[in-house]
Design an enzyme around this catalytic site. Sequence first.
Site, PDB file in Angstrom:
ATOM      1  N   ASP A  76      38.737  48.132  44.831  1.00 50.00           N
ATOM      2  CA  ASP A  76      37.527  47.671  44.142  1.00 50.00           C
ATOM      3  C   ASP A  76      36.256  48.139  44.850  1.00 50.00           C
ATOM      4  O   ASP A  76      35.484  48.939  44.326  1.00 50.00           O
ATOM      5  CB  ASP A  76      37.517  46.145  44.081  1.00 50.00           C
ATOM      6  CG  ASP A  76      38.375  45.628  42.941  1.00 50.00           C
ATOM      7  OD1 ASP A  76      38.566  46.364  41.972  1.00 50.00           O
ATOM      8  OD2 ASP A  76      38.839  44.492  43.022  1.00 50.00           O
ATOM      9  N   GLN A 105      34.723  42.912  40.628  1.00 51.18           N
ATOM     10  CA  GLN A 105      34.319  43.402  41.955  1.00 51.18           C
ATOM     11  C   GLN A 105      33.905  44.874  42.031  1.00 51.18           C
ATOM     12  O   GLN A 105      32.894  45.203  42.663  1.00 51.18           O
ATOM     13  CB  GLN A 105      35.452  43.153  42.967  1.00 51.18           C
ATOM     14  CG  GLN A 105      35.050  43.483  44.381  1.00 51.18           C
ATOM     15  CD  GLN A 105      36.135  43.358  45.430  1.00 51.18           C
ATOM     16  OE1 GLN A 105      35.998  43.899  46.508  1.00 51.18           O
ATOM     17  NE2 GLN A 105      37.192  42.640  45.157  1.00 51.18           N
ATOM     18  N   GLU A 143      42.503  45.285  41.865  1.00 54.60           N
ATOM     19  CA  GLU A 143      42.567  45.804  43.236  1.00 54.60           C
ATOM     20  C   GLU A 143      43.954  46.268  43.700  1.00 54.60           C
ATOM     21  O   GLU A 143      44.155  47.421  44.062  1.00 54.60           O
ATOM     22  CB  GLU A 143      42.046  44.707  44.182  1.00 54.60           C
ATOM     23  CG  GLU A 143      42.246  44.963  45.660  1.00 54.60           C
ATOM     24  CD  GLU A 143      41.377  46.098  46.197  1.00 54.60           C
ATOM     25  OE1 GLU A 143      40.188  46.129  45.884  1.00 54.60           O
ATOM     26  OE2 GLU A 143      41.901  46.934  46.952  1.00 54.60           O
ATOM     27  N   GLY A 173      45.750  59.289  63.585  1.00 58.14           N
ATOM     28  CA  GLY A 173      45.365  60.597  64.127  1.00 58.14           C
ATOM     29  C   GLY A 173      46.367  61.089  65.154  1.00 58.14           C
ATOM     30  O   GLY A 173      47.496  60.603  65.243  1.00 58.14           O
ATOM     31  N   GLY A 174      45.949  62.037  65.927  1.00 58.03           N
ATOM     32  CA  GLY A 174      46.850  62.629  66.916  1.00 58.03           C
ATOM     33  C   GLY A 174      46.925  61.855  68.221  1.00 58.03           C
ATOM     34  O   GLY A 174      47.645  62.255  69.134  1.00 58.03           O
TER      35      GLY A 174
HETATM   36  N1  CAO Z   1      28.925  40.410  24.992  1.00 60.11           N
HETATM   37  C1  CAO Z   1      29.985  40.474  24.177  1.00 60.11           C
HETATM   38  N2  CAO Z   1      31.202  40.886  24.570  1.00 60.11           N
HETATM   39  C2  CAO Z   1      31.334  41.232  25.846  1.00 60.11           C
HETATM   40  C3  CAO Z   1      30.266  41.200  26.767  1.00 60.11           C
HETATM   41  C4  CAO Z   1      29.010  40.757  26.284  1.00 60.11           C
HETATM   42  N3  CAO Z   1      27.941  40.687  27.070  1.00 60.11           N
HETATM   43  N4  CAO Z   1      30.723  41.607  27.974  1.00 60.11           N
HETATM   44  C5  CAO Z   1      32.020  41.883  27.806  1.00 60.11           C
HETATM   45  N5  CAO Z   1      32.398  41.663  26.541  1.00 60.11           N
HETATM   46  C6  CAO Z   1      33.714  41.876  25.960  1.00 60.11           C
HETATM   47  C7  CAO Z   1      34.151  43.301  25.960  1.00 60.11           C
HETATM   48  O1  CAO Z   1      33.522  44.032  24.958  1.00 60.11           O
HETATM   49  C8  CAO Z   1      35.652  43.153  25.739  1.00 60.11           C
HETATM   50  O2  CAO Z   1      35.899  43.001  24.360  1.00 60.11           O
HETATM   51  P1  CAO Z   1      36.984  43.884  23.524  1.00 60.11           P
HETATM   52  O3  CAO Z   1      38.280  43.705  24.245  1.00 60.11           O
HETATM   53  O4  CAO Z   1      36.946  43.263  22.199  1.00 60.11           O
HETATM   54  O5  CAO Z   1      36.550  45.279  23.545  1.00 60.11           O
HETATM   55  C9  CAO Z   1      35.956  41.814  26.408  1.00 60.11           C
HETATM   56  O6  CAO Z   1      34.691  41.231  26.708  1.00 60.11           O
HETATM   57  C10 CAO Z   1      36.786  41.875  27.662  1.00 60.11           C
HETATM   58  O7  CAO Z   1      36.386  42.950  28.511  1.00 60.11           O
HETATM   59  P2  CAO Z   1      37.455  43.546  29.496  1.00 60.11           P
HETATM   60  O8  CAO Z   1      38.672  43.955  28.721  1.00 60.11           O
HETATM   61  O9  CAO Z   1      36.831  44.576  30.326  1.00 60.11           O
HETATM   62  O10 CAO Z   1      37.789  42.289  30.418  1.00 60.11           O
HETATM   63  P3  CAO Z   1      39.194  41.688  30.857  1.00 60.11           P
HETATM   64  O11 CAO Z   1      38.872  40.438  31.579  1.00 60.11           O
HETATM   65  O12 CAO Z   1      40.169  41.581  29.777  1.00 60.11           O
HETATM   66  O13 CAO Z   1      39.748  42.777  31.903  1.00 60.11           O
HETATM   67  C11 CAO Z   1      39.609  44.147  33.873  1.00 60.11           C
HETATM   68  C12 CAO Z   1      39.219  42.830  33.204  1.00 60.11           C
HETATM   69  C13 CAO Z   1      38.919  44.194  35.215  1.00 60.11           C
HETATM   70  C14 CAO Z   1      41.126  44.190  34.094  1.00 60.11           C
HETATM   71  C15 CAO Z   1      39.172  45.337  32.979  1.00 60.11           C
HETATM   72  O14 CAO Z   1      37.804  45.189  32.693  1.00 60.11           O
HETATM   73  C16 CAO Z   1      39.414  46.692  33.628  1.00 60.11           C
HETATM   74  O15 CAO Z   1      40.544  47.195  33.684  1.00 60.11           O
HETATM   75  N6  CAO Z   1      38.344  47.342  34.122  1.00 60.11           N
HETATM   76  C17 CAO Z   1      38.396  48.680  34.679  1.00 60.11           C
HETATM   77  C18 CAO Z   1      39.012  48.665  36.056  1.00 60.11           C
HETATM   78  C19 CAO Z   1      38.267  47.766  37.004  1.00 60.11           C
HETATM   79  O16 CAO Z   1      37.083  47.845  37.207  1.00 60.11           O
HETATM   80  N7  CAO Z   1      39.025  46.907  37.679  1.00 60.11           N
HETATM   81  C20 CAO Z   1      38.471  46.170  38.797  1.00 60.11           C
HETATM   82  C21 CAO Z   1      38.410  44.767  38.531  1.00 60.11           C
HETATM   83  S1  CAO Z   1      38.048  43.927  40.031  1.00 60.11           S
HETATM   84  O17 CAO Z   1      39.529  43.665  40.700  1.00 60.11           O
END
Ligand code: CAO
Length: 469
Positions: A211, A60, A182, A290-291
């Site tokens: 988000d 998001q 979030e 607010g106030g």
């Molecule tokens: N091709 C190949 N690999 C890909 C890719 C693509 N097109 N797109 C993503 N990936 C891979 C990434 O490289 C990553 O691999 P590694 O762990 O080996 O480096 C893997 O997919 C997972 O990516 P991620 O760790 O970002 O995803 P997740 O689902 O595990 O975590 C989230 C999700 C949101 C918790 C994390 O991305 C995060 O903390 N983001 C920053 C904060 C944020 O934006 N949070 C808001 C989320 S909305 O509530």
Amino acid sequence: MAKSKKQKSRTKAESKKVVKLKSKKLAAKANGLPKPSSKPYGKDGKALTGVRILDFTHVQSGPTCTQLLGYMGADVIKVERPGVGDITRTQLRDVKGQDSLYFTMLNGNKRSITIDSKHPQGKRVLDALIKTCDVLVENFAPGALDRMGLTWEHIHKLNPRMIVASVKGFGPGPYEDCKVYENVAQCAGGSASTTGFREGPPLVTGAQIGDSGTGLHVAWGIVCALYQRMRTGRGQKVLCAMQDGVLNLARVKLRDQQRLKVGPLSEYSQFGEGVPFGKAVPRAGNDSGGGQPGWILKCKGWESDPDAYIYFITQAPVWGEICDLIGKPQWKTDPDYATPPARLPKLKQIFATIEEWTMTKTKFEVMDICNKVDIPVGPILSMKEIAEEKSLRDTGTVVEVDHPGRGKYLTVGNPVKMSDSITEVERSPLLGEHTDEILKDVLGFKAAEIAEIKNSGALSAPKKEEKAA
Ligand code: CAO
């Protein structure tokens, strides 16, 4: 040669015009601004026309940011993992086999290309995209972009003008490596500890301030970086941590934290109730921030309608009007009620009396009656009421979009209205819908190169995943 009277006056008028034009030209030259467009308002492109975004976002926070940039006219190219795409495509699905509302409502006005960013041929396409885009936006877990080989040094070497914008959960510090969603941000940013009722646990809000709020902050950072780049010619890193974004939205509570040092917070109803304050800002229920004291009051029908309520603000300048409306004209002059400080210890009782009146009216009747005499009130609108509200449709804040797979759906259009940058809300793209057109038209790859990249498997789901599906 002597000039006639008519000739003389024409010359005067003409020369006046010339002087005017000349001075306009000079002014334009002097401040270095281009001449104003001769096209009518709304007909000369959009605010971000010509800006190309390499959108590496998911879930998001990041998608909110890039959708807003798309609404403003940027060409947003969303890179998605082949065969899978943004995880939200399949989350909270309401139509079997189709992109969810979670995805479609956050990814309008974008094109989708599938690329395996860890495949050598995928990296080739990404490098080409980096060279042609202005901004890369990502919200991967900390370190994920670097692990793909897309370090700041790599990107900046390919394109020194590139702006690299990131959303992370936390900024540098003890939690910088944490993954964040979030509600984690709402809790870490000071929102949850200050939301809810004093007697109850901390509460998260329905508005996605962690988000979507952070996406909005990052969009602002990107636009500022684009503006600075006009002067410096180089890109920069833009980072917004979700904790910081939430805290920015909760700044009035940090204000109150400091005020606590010098005494109780008199506008909090706990002050009037004689409940002592602790060391940190307490939860204040529905007190106004607010106030001007405010509270949520029941309206006619509250017994069966969970949203038959109104927010009522006892703004000091209209105290007299409030007293007349609720049948307490004597409160206008009674020293126990006539001034804001006198009312503070009695807010609970005052709002209970106002509620006796609001309960005799619907929330819309209260709205009509109060607004006629400038009393600020706000009906508690349900999402059903908002979805059906004609004026929000008319302004393009709520928009119905058609989707080839799932049919019509509602989305939130651009909340910012501009007179010279008109928003046209487009449906979200299907997974990889624009892969070919981006390779050919944006990156200029020849047919043989496209075939080579495609045959390498860099743009399609791995074979075993295809079988499993
Ligand atoms: N091709 C190949 N690999 C890909 C890719 C693509 N097109 N797109 C993503 N990936 C891979 C990434 O490289 C990553 O691999 P590694 O762990 O080996 O480096 C893997 O997919 C997972 O990516 P991620 O760790 O970002 O995803 P997740 O689902 O595990 O975590 C989230 C999700 C949101 C918790 C994390 O991305 C995060 O903390 N983001 C920053 C904060 C944020 O934006 N949070 C808001 C989320 S909305 O509530």
